[in-house]
Design an enzyme around this catalytic site. Structure first.
Site, PDB file in Angstrom:
ATOM      1  CG  ASP A 199      -2.048   0.977   1.118  1.00 16.26           C
ATOM      2  OD1 ASP A 199      -3.206   0.526   0.976  1.00 16.26           O
ATOM      3  OD2 ASP A 199      -1.797   2.208   1.157  1.00 16.26           O
ATOM      4  CG  ASN A 202     -12.715  -0.732   3.581  1.00 19.50           C
ATOM      5  OD1 ASN A 202     -13.206  -1.030   4.668  1.00 19.50           O
ATOM      6  ND2 ASN A 202     -11.546  -0.138   3.461  1.00 19.50           N
ATOM      7  CB  VAL A 211      -9.293   1.890  -4.868  1.00 17.49           C
ATOM      8  CG1 VAL A 211      -9.048   1.432  -6.301  1.00 17.49           C
ATOM      9  CG2 VAL A 211      -8.247   2.909  -4.439  1.00 17.49           C
ATOM     10  CG  HIS A 244      -8.740  -3.220  -2.501  1.00 14.56           C
ATOM     11  ND1 HIS A 244      -9.695  -2.483  -3.158  1.00 14.56           N
ATOM     12  CD2 HIS A 244      -8.525  -2.580  -1.321  1.00 14.56           C
ATOM     13  CE1 HIS A 244     -10.040  -1.442  -2.429  1.00 14.56           C
ATOM     14  NE2 HIS A 244      -9.345  -1.476  -1.292  1.00 14.56           N
TER      15      HIS A 244
END
Ligand code: 5GP
Length: 128
Positions: free
Chosen positions: A38, A96, A105, A109
């Protein structure tokens, strides 16, 4: 697609990373997933495992992806954790979906956090 899931935007930042238009610090890659560090780490180890397919989130993925893609994605997550050396010490997964989660985003993921004690569960915002 569930009416509650927004349409996939092929120009989101992770789609651009998958196309090689934006660089990333790769940890692992196979036909189903790409894992990279990240850009704004929230723990000593903070890696993102993203699907190769065009899915907005886990909700979208669980509805539309094939069994092969779903198995492949979760195996890639496990392989990434192993490569990061966090299996024994422990780690946390976080995915999320949607506004309440602050998903930034809109491409499926999973976050892998590790390398340190992570505290218990999550921080919840105060309701006004
Ligand atoms: P989300 O809130 O959608 O679950 O998490 C998105 C994550 O992507 C954030 O932790 C953010 O720091 C990370 N991120 C956003 N843009 C980039 C980028 O260009 N490169 C990398 N490596 N990470 C990014």
């Amino acid at each position: 697609m569930s009416a509650a899931v927004i349409a996939y935007d092929p120009n989101n930042i992770f789609a651009r990373i998958l196309r090689g238009e934006i660089p990333c610090k790769k940890v692992y890659e196979d036909e189903h997933a790409l894992a990279f560090h990240d850009i704004n780490p929230q723990a000593k180890i903070h890696v993102l495992v993203i699907a190769k397919g065009a899915y907005v989130s886990m909700a979208d993925f669980s509805i539309k992806a094939s069994d092969k893609e779903i198995v492949g994605f979760f195996r890639a997550e496990g392989t990434t954790a192993e490569k990061l050396g966090v299996i024994e010490s422990g780690y946390r997964l976080l995915a999320n979906h949607g506004p309440n989660s602050h998903q930034e985003v809109p491409h499926l993921h999973v976050h892998i956090f590790g390398g340190q004690k992570l505290g218990r569960m999550i921080a919840v915002e105060r309701q006004s």
